[in-house]
Design a protein around this motif. Structure first.
Motif, PDB file in Angstrom:
ATOM      1  N   ALA A   1       0.820  -1.209   0.000  1.00 12.36           N
ATOM      2  CA  ALA A   1       0.000   0.000   0.000  1.00 12.36           C
ATOM      3  C   ALA A   1       0.856   1.261   0.000  1.00 12.36           C
ATOM      4  CB  ALA A   1      -0.930  -0.002   1.210  1.00 12.36           C
ATOM      5  N   VAL A   2       1.951   1.232   0.750  1.00  9.69           N
ATOM      6  CA  VAL A   2       2.861   2.384   0.790  1.00  9.69           C
ATOM      7  C   VAL A   2       3.467   2.612  -0.590  1.00  9.69           C
ATOM      8  CG1 VAL A   2       4.920   3.348   1.884  1.00  9.69           C
ATOM      9  CG2 VAL A   2       3.375   1.904   3.213  1.00  9.69           C
ATOM     10  N   GLU A   3       3.861   1.518  -1.230  1.00 15.14           N
ATOM     11  CA  GLU A   3       4.502   1.615  -2.546  1.00 15.14           C
ATOM     12  C   GLU A   3       3.515   2.110  -3.608  1.00 15.14           C
ATOM     13  OE1 GLU A   3       7.295  -2.100  -1.221  1.00 15.14           O
ATOM     14  OE2 GLU A   3       5.460  -2.418  -2.380  1.00 15.14           O
ATOM     15  N   ALA A   4       2.296   1.575  -3.610  1.00 12.22           N
ATOM     16  CA  ALA A   4       1.291   1.992  -4.587  1.00 12.22           C
ATOM     17  C   ALA A   4       0.946   3.469  -4.401  1.00 12.22           C
ATOM     18  CB  ALA A   4       0.036   1.136  -4.457  1.00 12.22           C
ATOM     19  N   THR A   5       0.804   3.891  -3.142  1.00  8.23           N
ATOM     20  CA  THR A   5       0.460   5.287  -2.858  1.00  8.23           C
ATOM     21  C   THR A   5       1.610   6.220  -3.226  1.00  8.23           C
ATOM     22  OG1 THR A   5      -0.906   4.507  -1.019  1.00  8.23           O
ATOM     23  CG2 THR A   5      -0.428   6.858  -1.099  1.00  8.23           C
TER      24      THR A   5
ATOM     25  N   TRP B   1      -6.073   8.364  -6.553  1.00 13.16           N
ATOM     26  CA  TRP B   1      -6.703   7.038  -6.462  1.00 13.16           C
ATOM     27  C   TRP B   1      -6.792   6.389  -7.844  1.00 13.16           C
ATOM     28  CZ3 TRP B   1     -10.925   6.073  -9.390  1.00 13.16           C
ATOM     29  CH2 TRP B   1     -11.717   7.173  -9.789  1.00 13.16           C
ATOM     30  N   GLY B   2      -6.906   7.225  -8.896  1.00 16.58           N
ATOM     31  CA  GLY B   2      -6.958   6.696 -10.254  1.00 16.58           C
ATOM     32  C   GLY B   2      -5.652   6.022 -10.639  1.00 16.58           C
ATOM     33  N   TRP B   3      -4.539   6.638 -10.254  1.00 13.73           N
ATOM     34  CA  TRP B   3      -3.234   6.044 -10.534  1.00 13.73           C
ATOM     35  C   TRP B   3      -3.059   4.734  -9.763  1.00 13.73           C
ATOM     36  CZ3 TRP B   3      -0.763   7.016 -14.645  1.00 13.73           C
ATOM     37  CH2 TRP B   3      -0.748   8.301 -15.210  1.00 13.73           C
ATOM     38  N   VAL B   4      -3.490   4.734  -8.497  1.00 13.46           N
ATOM     39  CA  VAL B   4      -3.413   3.503  -7.700  1.00 13.46           C
ATOM     40  C   VAL B   4      -4.164   2.381  -8.403  1.00 13.46           C
ATOM     41  CG1 VAL B   4      -4.173   2.395  -5.562  1.00 13.46           C
ATOM     42  CG2 VAL B   4      -3.086   4.634  -5.461  1.00 13.46           C
TER      43      VAL B   4
ATOM     44  N   ASN C   1      -4.819   3.338   3.437  1.00 14.06           N
ATOM     45  CA  ASN C   1      -3.725   4.313   3.391  1.00 14.06           C
ATOM     46  C   ASN C   1      -4.198   5.641   2.800  1.00 14.06           C
ATOM     47  OD1 ASN C   1      -1.184   5.418   3.622  1.00 14.06           O
ATOM     48  ND2 ASN C   1      -0.373   4.455   1.794  1.00 14.06           N
ATOM     49  N   LEU C   2      -5.052   5.586   1.773  1.00 17.83           N
ATOM     50  CA  LEU C   2      -5.573   6.812   1.162  1.00 17.83           C
ATOM     51  C   LEU C   2      -6.571   7.522   2.074  1.00 17.83           C
ATOM     52  CD1 LEU C   2      -6.149   5.549  -2.508  1.00 17.83           C
ATOM     53  CD2 LEU C   2      -4.362   7.105  -1.727  1.00 17.83           C
ATOM     54  N   LYS C   3      -7.373   6.740   2.801  1.00 16.20           N
ATOM     55  CA  LYS C   3      -8.454   7.316   3.621  1.00 16.20           C
ATOM     56  C   LYS C   3      -7.988   7.688   5.022  1.00 16.20           C
ATOM     57  CE  LYS C   3     -12.919   8.197   4.305  1.00 16.20           C
ATOM     58  NZ  LYS C   3     -13.611   9.295   3.602  1.00 16.20           N
ATOM     59  N   TRP C   4      -7.234   6.788   5.662  1.00 15.41           N
ATOM     60  CA  TRP C   4      -6.812   7.029   7.055  1.00 15.41           C
ATOM     61  C   TRP C   4      -5.309   6.780   7.217  1.00 15.41           C
ATOM     62  CZ3 TRP C   4     -11.219   3.624   6.474  1.00 15.41           C
ATOM     63  CH2 TRP C   4     -12.440   4.252   6.727  1.00 15.41           C
ATOM     64  N   PRO C   5      -4.471   7.580   6.541  1.00 15.16           N
ATOM     65  CA  PRO C   5      -3.018   7.325   6.614  1.00 15.16           C
ATOM     66  C   PRO C   5      -2.436   7.511   8.013  1.00 15.16           C
ATOM     67  CG  PRO C   5      -3.462   9.437   5.559  1.00 15.16           C
ATOM     68  CD  PRO C   5      -4.783   8.757   5.719  1.00 15.16           C
ATOM     69  N   ASP C   6      -3.075   8.353   8.829  1.00 13.55           N
ATOM     70  CA  ASP C   6      -2.526   8.664  10.154  1.00 13.55           C
ATOM     71  C   ASP C   6      -3.240   7.958  11.293  1.00 13.55           C
ATOM     72  OD1 ASP C   6      -0.641  10.467   9.034  1.00 13.55           O
ATOM     73  OD2 ASP C   6      -2.215  11.999   8.889  1.00 13.55           O
ATOM     74  N   SER C   7      -4.140   7.041  10.978  1.00 14.52           N
ATOM     75  CA  SER C   7      -4.843   6.343  12.058  1.00 14.52           C
ATOM     76  C   SER C   7      -4.853   4.838  11.799  1.00 14.52           C
ATOM     77  CB  SER C   7      -6.269   6.886  12.214  1.00 14.52           C
ATOM     78  OG  SER C   7      -6.961   6.837  10.983  1.00 14.52           O
ATOM     79  N   VAL C   8      -5.874   4.346  11.084  1.00 15.92           N
ATOM     80  CA  VAL C   8      -6.001   2.899  10.878  1.00 15.92           C
ATOM     81  C   VAL C   8      -4.783   2.326  10.182  1.00 15.92           C
ATOM     82  CG1 VAL C   8      -7.395   1.075   9.821  1.00 15.92           C
ATOM     83  CG2 VAL C   8      -8.507   3.097  10.761  1.00 15.92           C
ATOM     84  N   PHE C   9      -4.379   2.967   9.070  1.00 13.04           N
ATOM     85  CA  PHE C   9      -3.254   2.409   8.316  1.00 13.04           C
ATOM     86  C   PHE C   9      -1.947   2.534   9.087  1.00 13.04           C
ATOM     87  CE2 PHE C   9       0.170   2.431   5.198  1.00 13.04           C
ATOM     88  CZ  PHE C   9      -0.078   1.208   4.595  1.00 13.04           C
ATOM     89  N   LEU C  10      -1.793   3.603   9.861  1.00 16.61           N
ATOM     90  CA  LEU C  10      -0.568   3.772  10.649  1.00 16.61           C
ATOM     91  C   LEU C  10      -0.399   2.613  11.629  1.00 16.61           C
ATOM     92  CD1 LEU C  10       1.886   5.542  11.337  1.00 16.61           C
ATOM     93  CD2 LEU C  10       0.456   6.723  13.012  1.00 16.61           C
ATOM     94  N   TYR C  11      -1.524   2.178  12.233  1.00 17.25           N
ATOM     95  CA  TYR C  11      -1.451   1.032  13.146  1.00 17.25           C
ATOM     96  C   TYR C  11      -1.044  -0.234  12.401  1.00 17.25           C
ATOM     97  CZ  TYR C  11      -3.917   4.043  16.462  1.00 17.25           C
ATOM     98  OH  TYR C  11      -4.262   5.073  17.296  1.00 17.25           O
ATOM     99  N   MET C  12      -1.594  -0.415  11.202  1.00 22.49           N
ATOM    100  CA  MET C  12      -1.215  -1.588  10.402  1.00 22.49           C
ATOM    101  C   MET C  12       0.265  -1.534  10.026  1.00 22.49           C
ATOM    102  SD  MET C  12      -4.487  -2.106   7.844  1.00 22.49           S
ATOM    103  CE  MET C  12      -3.641  -3.348   6.887  1.00 22.49           C
TER     104      MET C  12
END
Length: 469
Positions: A109-113, A129-132, A362-373
């Protein structure tokens, strides 16, 4: 635990050639962590970052040598997950396999973003998001087709990255000795000035190790890919031998060029030191050139992670550690000559699906849900490496006893260097716990590892610890 070291025939198609594996071994570890992330290491270690990379690179080389030894003797699409199962039991194969799969699909996800951000900068009319979506679809299709498509993508991606590093080393060396237009020999002023070679002492070097050690992740995929080549044992041995010393040369050589040419105090975390050097020696459009290289590095890692995650979950399914439905192989596994035979398409789609969920988080919650993951996989690579080392300690004696002729690639200084590598991994984990920035990664990764181990333990209890045949 398996009674025999003999590997069952793989239903996957042997579509990868030696050149694919060699470039995968070289290019798999050259990514955005080197081109951009190395700036953070230089900021904390100064010129001592060269020592930091030597230490981290030596550890990665030892792990790769252990993995190469086992993979040459027992090639399998699950690589170190299969080795862990044979050495320690089903719980170990289950745990390391699922942890590594989780690591790959989250990092994907980090790489795609990251690649989408660069592409959006070039073509603002297409939303990020279109590029992703474009990248995920393209590489999913590539991985659903014949495995040689993956091999070709990675071969050319790696060739570009390796070429960029070699060109950087050549230009940097010419600038250091003053052989480029409008340059004078720089001498050792930047290595000895601004506080000396170790401006923050050995604690700075150790902080540098923590900053750069995870940049060596990705080497493991070559041993997974070897199972889909025509001569897995010979090919993986050659790929490992050619990769390890060249990678050290690229990493350590690059850092030496950077800190010799520029004052380390001019480096800023998040900014590419490679761009700074190219700007300093007068290369036009250095920033855009490096953007292209980083873009290719991110897409290369995305492609490799999709491949590695699909093969790992396929191998888990083969051993009854993942749903059996993931075992469906294109062509039924009966027509190896067919154009796309032997591709685990359901395993690819399962990995892509979870990877796409990670991207959306990662696109929606980069600093919360995805950060925990992301924190939950931050230190998982060290746990995987540790299990590789323990597996090698157990399996080496067994291989020597049962099938010594398969030891075509041997771990150096066995068993002492294996124990030294394990001690080094333990030291890195302890140091991460004492570092405010790294501590959350260790704690969250420890929790994720504990959860997987708990599931593995429950599964062992439910099956009555029956040995797997």
């Amino acid at each position: 635990m398996h009674d025999s070291l003999a590997s069952a025939p793989e239903p996957l198609s042997p579509g990868l050639k030696q050149r694919h594996l060699t470039m995968l071994g070289l290019g798999g570890v050259i990514g955005a962590g080197l081109f951009v992330g190395s700036g953070a290491g230089i900021a904390v270690a100064g010129p001592g970052i060269v020592v930091s990379y030597l230490i981290a690179g030596a550890l990665a080389m030892l792990v790769m040598r252990m993995l190469g030894e086992m993979s040459a003797a027992m090639p399998a699409s699950g690589a170190f997950s299969v080795h862990a199962e044979r050495a320690l039991g089903r719980w170990a194969g289950f745990s390391v396999g699922w942890l590594y799969w989780f690591l790959l699909v989250v990092v994907l996800a980090v790489e795609a973003t990251g690649a989408a951000q660069i592409a959006h900068g070039w073509v603002p009319g297409v939303p990020q998001w279109g590029w992703v979506l474009v990248f995920m679809v393209v590489f999913t299709l590539a991985n659903l087709a014949a495995v040689k498509n993956f091999g070709e993508f990675e071969f050319w991606f790696a060739t570009l990255k390796v070429g960029a590093i070699v060109l950087f080393l050549v230009l940097g060396t010419l600038a250091i000795v003053g052989w480029l237009p409008d340059t004078d020999p720089v001498g050792l002023a930047n290595l000895t000035g601004q506080g000396g070679f170790l401006p923050h002492g050995w604690s700075g070097v150790i902080s540098g190790v923590l900053a750069v050690v995870f940049a060596f992740g990705g080497l493991e995929v070559v041993t997974i890919a070897a199972a889909e080549s025509d001569d897995p044992a010979r090919n993986v041995a050659r790929a490992v031998r050619s990769a390890v010393w060249r990678i050290l040369l690229f990493y350590v050589g690059s850092m030496l060029v950077i800190v010799t040419l520029l004052p380390w105090t001019s480096m800023r975390p998040g900014e590419s030191p490679y761009v700074a050097v190219l700007d300093a020696i007068g290369v036009p459009a250095a920033g855009q050139i490096m953007n292209v290289v980083v873009f290719v590095a991110l897409l290369s890692a995305l492609n490799a992670n999709l491949y590695g995650s699909s093969r790992m979950v396929f191998s888990l399914a083969e051993r009854g550690e993942a749903p059996k439905g993931l075992l469906r192989v294109s062509g039924g596994g009966k027509a190896p000559g067919a154009k796309s035979a032997g591709v685990p398409r359901r395993a690819v789609l399962a990995s892509v699906a979870f990877g796409f969920v990670s991207v959306l988080l990662n696109l929606k919650w980069p600093d919360s849900v995805f950060l925990y993951m992301l924190n939950a996989v931050g230190a998982v690579l060290l746990f995987v490496w540790a299990l590789i080392a323990v597996s090698q300690l157990r399996l080496r004696r067994r291989i020597e006893r049962e099938a010594p002729e398969t030891l075509t690639l041997r771990m150096w200084g066995f068993p002492w260097l294996t124990w030294a590598a394990l001690a080094a991994m333990g030291a890195v984990l302890v140091l991460m716990l004492t570092d405010d920035a790294a501590r959350p990664q260790v704690l969250w990764s420890g929790a994720a590892t504990g959860a997987v181990l708990l599931v593995a333990w429950i599964r062992e209890l439910r099956t009555g610890r029956a040995p797997q045949t």
